[in-house]
Design an enzyme around this catalytic site. Structure first.
Site, short mmCIF file in Angstrom:
data_model
loop_
_atom_site.label_atom_id
_atom_site.label_comp_id
_atom_site.label_asym_id
_atom_site.label_seq_id
_atom_site.Cartn_x
_atom_site.Cartn_y
_atom_site.Cartn_z
CB SER A 113 93.51 38.30 85.78
OG SER A 113 93.75 39.38 84.90
CE LYS A 114 98.85 32.96 85.78
NZ LYS A 114 99.52 31.70 85.55
NE ARG A 115 92.66 38.09 80.07
CZ ARG A 115 91.84 39.14 80.12
NH1 ARG A 115 92.07 40.19 79.36
NH2 ARG A 115 90.80 39.15 80.94
CG ASP A 160 104.75 32.53 84.05
OD1 ASP A 160 105.08 31.52 83.43
OD2 ASP A 160 105.13 33.68 83.77
#
Ligand code: GLU
Length: 512
Positions: A259-261, A23
């Site tokens: 971060s995407k996490r 994404d």
């Protein structure tokens, strides 16, 4: 190979070069914004290049999402894989032939060499170096050897990579438009061509920035340590490097990298889903690394359009300290943008959110939309995000006997609620709104917020001696089902008399 096109007086050409690995990240929009702002100010060009050479992390849906999210933000590119341009193709996987002569030349000139070391050998080498607390880096086992010579030794792999031969005295400083002279660690013998025949980022970025005539490379500070490698490649290939500008990385409040996490908002699509306005997000991203403008009275002007940002943009003003991603600030800013929207515009922007929440059907009627406009006017100052509107709007679109009353609203009712409701029902019964009143009969139409308010104040605040703060709670609960709602009297006006009365009576009966 083309001749260098990055002469100092060349028309500025900037680019954003995301890798389609998942994404799209909010950092890509942040980079695109600063690149685009400068390109537009200078009458230059803004290029979107897709850096898809990492086939292990390649994600096939990522590129389309990139178009959607950057497009939603209005950060439009002049050249790119979808719109083409004079330097097409703009996808690195389609440019493999372009990189080949550059690699051959580097090998022929002794600046690069084949390496047949297996990944197991490289991992073991790294472990050993770490245990001995030595600097990690390739030990050059393959350098100067033919394939046959190397095949005699341990850890041989059939398909070689190509590495840069970085001299001990390789330059480690470079000039940065934002930061001045920057030093970075000495690079090791970086791989430039992988065993699968794809270039690594380092080679591809240099070749493409050169071939595409990029004059300014504006990217995140995480690339500072790579820049000396790029400078060396430019030097070896006899090319003029572009100017470099390394933007500060976006950080969480605890200074960690976003971060995407860990952070849902690292996904660019999150902003759209949450009901932020694209112009507010762009404004916010600008403010992250750029000081607010000064108003005439010297105060900070934090709300600005892309055009204003671009017009006044100067590299010297860009911060170098990692900006904190403050969502509360964004919510506030988004609220400011919502307040300033023209009502029709706000109404149409609300529609998809209300549809997603099932408040509106797929094709709302003109009547429903007209009603939504009146409701939008009432909630315009009460929401910071478009997604916050649904619970406030829903009561206007449900049948009176299907209105759900929120538990916290019911719990907040006092003992005098039945008496308050009785008084309201009696007072409002006297107000009249004939259907279809028009023209001269308009005066007879008393079902308007001011009349409703006057009647209720007289009956409840004055008649019963209840403070306004408490007087209208039961009415709000009856009409909207919520403790917090759009303004009560305006809501009653929009709802119309029959519905309002039915809802007041409904709650009254429920309370027994
Ligand atoms: N492909 C790199 C990225 O994903 C581009 C870095 C650069 O702008 O040079 O961020």
């Amino acid at each position: 190979m083309t001749t260098p096109s990055t002469a100092p007086d060349a028309t500025p050409r900037l680019r954003v070069a995301p890798s389609p690995t998942g994404d799209p990240h909010v950092g890509t929009a942040y980079m695109a914004l600063f690149n685009l702002a400068f390109a537009r100010q200078q009458g230059g060009r803004f290029v979107l290049r897709v850096e898809d050479t990492d086939r292990a992390r390649f994600n096939p849906t990522s590129e389309a999402q990139l178009y959607d999210t950057l497009g939603w933000l209005g950060l439009r590119w002049d050249e790119g894989p979808d719109v083409g341009g004079p330097y097409a193709p703009y996808r690195q996987s389609e440019r493999l032939e372009t990189y080949r002569p550059y690699v051959e030349r580097l090998i022929a000139d002794g600046h690069a060499y084949h390496c047949w070391c297996s990944s197991e050998r490289l991992a073991a080498m790294r472990d050993r170096q770490q245990k001995l607390k030595q600097p990690t880096g390739y030990d050059r086992l393959c350098h100067g050897k033919t394939r046959e010579e190397r095949a005699e030794l341990e850890g041989f792999s059939e398909t070689p990579v190509v590495r840069m031969l970085v001299p001990d005295d390789a330059p480690t400083t470079f000039e940065d438009v934002i930061r001045g002279t920057v030093s970075a660690p000495r690079p090791d013998d970086q791989v430039i061509l992988k065993a699968d025949g794809f270039p690594t980022y380092h080679l591809a970025v240099v070749v493409d920035d050169h071939e595409m005539g990029i004059t300014h490379v504006v990217r995140g500070e995480e690339w500072i340590s790579s820049t000396p490698k790029h400078v060396l490649l430019y030097q070896w290939l006899g090319l003029t490097p572009p100017r470099f500008a390394h933007m500060p990385l976006l950080r969480n409040e605890n200074k960690s990298k976003i971060s995407k996490r860990k952070n849902p908002w690292a996904r660019l699509a999150w902003f759209q889903e949450q009901g932020y306005l694209p112009e507010a997000v762009v404004n916010f991203l600008g403010l992250l690394a750029y000081p607010p403008a000064k108003g005439e009275d010297g105060s900070d002007v934090e709300k600005f359009t892309f055009e204003e940002f671009s017009r006044d943009f100067a590299w010297s003003k860009v911060n170098t300290v990692g900006p904190i991603f403050d969502l509360k600030k964004l919510d506030w800013l988004n609220g400011q943008y919502i307040r300033d929207l023209e009502l029709g515009d706000l109404t149409s922007r609300l529609v998809p959110f209300l549809q997603a929440d099932g408040v509106l059907g797929e094709s709302p009627t003109m009547g429903e939309l007209a009603r939504l406009k009146s409701i939008a006017e009432q909630i315009q100052t009460r929401v910071n995000l478009l997604s916050e509107a649904a619970p406030m709007v829903r009561p206007f679109y449900v049948a009176d006997d299907e209105l759900e009353l929120a538990q916290d609203a019911l719990d907040g009712l006092k003992d005098d609620a039945p008496a308050v409701l009785d008084a309201a029902i009696a007072a409002l019964d006297g107000l009249h709104k004939p259907d279809g009143v028009l023209g001269e009969n308009i005066a007879a139409n008393q079902w308007h917020a001011p009349q409703i308010e006057a009647a209720l104040r007289e009956a409840i605040v004055e008649g019963m001696g209840i403070k306004p703060r408490f007087a209208f709670g039961p009415l709000r609960t009856a009409v909207s089902g919520q403790r917090i709602s759009p303004p009560l009297f305006e809501s009653m006006e929009i709802l119309g008399k029959p519905s309002t009365m039915a809802r007041l009576r409904g709650l009254r009966e429920r309370l027994g």
